[in-house]
Design an enzyme around this catalytic site. Structure first.
Site, PDB file in Angstrom:
ATOM      1  N   ASP A   1      -0.600   3.527  -0.682  1.00 20.77           N
ATOM      2  CA  ASP A   1       0.021   4.074  -1.686  1.00 20.77           C
ATOM      3  C   ASP A   1      -0.534   3.796  -3.126  1.00 20.77           C
ATOM      4  O   ASP A   1      -0.488   2.446  -3.367  1.00 20.77           O
ATOM      5  CB  ASP A   1       1.572   3.777  -1.490  1.00 20.77           C
ATOM      6  CG  ASP A   1       2.008   4.346  -0.295  1.00 20.77           C
ATOM      7  OD1 ASP A   1       1.680   5.626   0.168  1.00 20.77           O
ATOM      8  OD2 ASP A   1       2.892   3.672   0.249  1.00 20.77           O
TER       9      ASP A   1
ATOM     10  N   GLU B   1      -3.543   2.422   5.069  1.00 16.55           N
ATOM     11  CA  GLU B   1      -2.838   3.191   4.025  1.00 16.55           C
ATOM     12  C   GLU B   1      -2.793   2.234   2.705  1.00 16.55           C
ATOM     13  O   GLU B   1      -2.163   1.220   2.853  1.00 16.55           O
ATOM     14  CB  GLU B   1      -1.372   3.799   4.693  1.00 16.55           C
ATOM     15  CG  GLU B   1      -0.986   4.599   3.550  1.00 16.55           C
ATOM     16  CD  GLU B   1       0.541   4.874   3.864  1.00 16.55           C
ATOM     17  OE1 GLU B   1       0.947   5.926   3.392  1.00 16.55           O
ATOM     18  OE2 GLU B   1       1.301   3.970   4.395  1.00 16.55           O
TER      19      GLU B   1
ATOM     20  N   HIS C   1       4.224   1.211  -3.020  1.00 16.13           N
ATOM     21  CA  HIS C   1       4.925   2.444  -2.589  1.00 16.13           C
ATOM     22  C   HIS C   1       5.577   3.019  -3.529  1.00 16.13           C
ATOM     23  O   HIS C   1       5.687   4.348  -3.992  1.00 16.13           O
ATOM     24  CB  HIS C   1       5.647   2.020  -1.232  1.00 16.13           C
ATOM     25  CG  HIS C   1       6.399   3.508  -0.816  1.00 16.13           C
ATOM     26  ND1 HIS C   1       7.697   3.636  -1.404  1.00 16.13           N
ATOM     27  CD2 HIS C   1       6.072   4.322   0.086  1.00 16.13           C
ATOM     28  CE1 HIS C   1       8.189   4.740  -0.753  1.00 16.13           C
ATOM     29  NE2 HIS C   1       7.040   5.329   0.052  1.00 16.13           N
TER      30      HIS C   1
ATOM     31  N   HIS D   1       0.896   1.601   8.474  1.00 17.22           N
ATOM     32  CA  HIS D   1       1.566   1.988   7.418  1.00 17.22           C
ATOM     33  C   HIS D   1       1.802   1.170   6.225  1.00 17.22           C
ATOM     34  O   HIS D   1       2.457   0.222   6.660  1.00 17.22           O
ATOM     35  CB  HIS D   1       3.034   2.935   7.898  1.00 17.22           C
ATOM     36  CG  HIS D   1       4.071   3.190   7.014  1.00 17.22           C
ATOM     37  ND1 HIS D   1       5.281   2.621   7.071  1.00 17.22           N
ATOM     38  CD2 HIS D   1       3.962   4.173   6.400  1.00 17.22           C
ATOM     39  CE1 HIS D   1       5.863   3.389   5.905  1.00 17.22           C
ATOM     40  NE2 HIS D   1       5.238   4.462   5.517  1.00 17.22           N
TER      41      HIS D   1
ATOM     42  N   GLU E   1      -2.469   7.475  -0.495  1.00 17.69           N
ATOM     43  CA  GLU E   1      -1.552   8.337  -0.667  1.00 17.69           C
ATOM     44  C   GLU E   1      -1.349   8.359  -2.333  1.00 17.69           C
ATOM     45  O   GLU E   1      -1.329   7.345  -2.996  1.00 17.69           O
ATOM     46  CB  GLU E   1      -0.287   8.054  -0.117  1.00 17.69           C
ATOM     47  CG  GLU E   1       0.789   9.270  -0.603  1.00 17.69           C
ATOM     48  CD  GLU E   1       2.234   9.193  -0.239  1.00 17.69           C
ATOM     49  OE1 GLU E   1       2.973   9.803  -0.642  1.00 17.69           O
ATOM     50  OE2 GLU E   1       2.198   8.334   0.814  1.00 17.69           O
TER      51      GLU E   1
END
Length: 308
Positions: free
Chosen positions: A58, A56, A71, A29, A157
């Site tokens: 973002d 991950e 993020h 994460h 993401e």
């Protein structure tokens, strides 16, 4: 009729790619964010070293159209932008549904999309976490690809695509272009899964990039979006999996069975040693993976993943 055939083909392809019942997977994460500042090369490197299956990223977009890994839609939480550009803030954040991780965001914001990549590269993205990481910078998505490619999967993401659409920017198109450029469409050396809370962006990608699995994120307040098998059946028309907040799975474990029956994966989030209510975060992840049956988890602590 043609639209129905296309949608059926997408569903079948997604089901074929969904690793339901296969090896459980760990997703770092924001990188190994318990040990290094989130979304930095240090965090991504640590995640790979700790054996994460996926790392991950973002994704936000700079003023000059470059995908960067951060993020928030804004720079102030994880960089020293206030010091470097004290007067470049805005109070107009119309259309933004996600700003920062704080519950009550300040009135002044330094939006990523208001700064060029060169300007963002001047910022320190590490000192807020620990002085040892002073000088860390916000990486571009290309830098993340260059680091992670061939070592782990990638799990980008798209952050708040609606905000960017209001500014005339299609983040799904930018990401698809980057994946094609890097040969990351159905590349077995670097598995790729795209995630977003935005169903419109995922529906575009289902048509434009059907080879890449797509996961729909659902927060704790939106659990009703997954409260029936019929709702999941509709989601399976354009997604390969769902990623509910772990509270949703805990309250409604039947979601896992419904999803698997439709060929959808289930990924729960987020598991962190600093916030777990279990004896250890390893125990918490094991509960969700092996008792509740989810396929994967997002964790700040990839080294604590309970591999069996």
């Amino acid at each position: 009729m043609l639209e129905s055939v296309v949608l059926l083909a997408i569903v079948l392809l997604s089901a074929a790619q969904a690793p339901v019942g296969s090896r459980k997977q760990s997703i770092a994460h924001r990188g190994a964010s318990a040990y290094a500042p989130e979304h930095t090369i240090a965090a991504y490197t640590r995640a790979i070293e700790q054996g994460a299956d996926f790392v991950e990223q973002d994704l936000a977009v700079t003023k000059d159209g470059i995908l960067v890994c951060i993020h928030d839609l804004t720079l102030e939480r994880t960089t020293n932008v206030r010091d470097v550009f004290p007067h470049r803030y805005t109070t107009d954040v119309a259309g933004a549904s996600q700003l920062t991780d704080s519950g009550a965001p300040p009135a002044r914001h330094w939006l990523v999309n208001d700064f060029t990549l060169a300007e963002i590269k001047r910022l320190d993205a590490g000192s807020w976490f620990d002085p040892r990481f002073s000088g860390a910078t916000v990486p571009t998505f290309q830098e993340a690809v260059d680091l992670v490619h061939g070592k782990a999967g990638m799990y980008p993401e798209l952050k708040d695509p609606e905000f960017y659409r209001r500014r005339g920017i299609r983040t799904d198109v930018l990401l698809a272009t980057a994946l094609r450029k890097n040969g990351l469409v159905a590349n077995p050396k670097t598995p790729m899964i795209i995630q977003s809370f935005d169903d419109e962006a995922l529906k575009h990608l289902a048509r434009d990039l059907p080879q890449v699995p797509r996961v729909w994120l659902v927060d704790a307040a939106s659990g009703a979006r997954l409260d029936s098998a019929d709702k999941l059946r509709d989601i399976a028309r354009w997604a390969s999996g769902v990623a509910p907040n772990k509270a949703v799975v805990q309250a409604h474990p039947e979601i896992v069975e419904w999803a698997h029956a439709l060929g959808l994966t289930v990924t729960a989030w987020t598991f962190a040693a600093s916030t777990t209510t279990f004896p250890t975060v390893r125990d918490e992840m094991a509960k969700f993976l092996y008792d509740l049956g989810v396929d994967a988890v997002f964790t700040n602590n990839p080294d604590q993943f309970p591999r069996r």
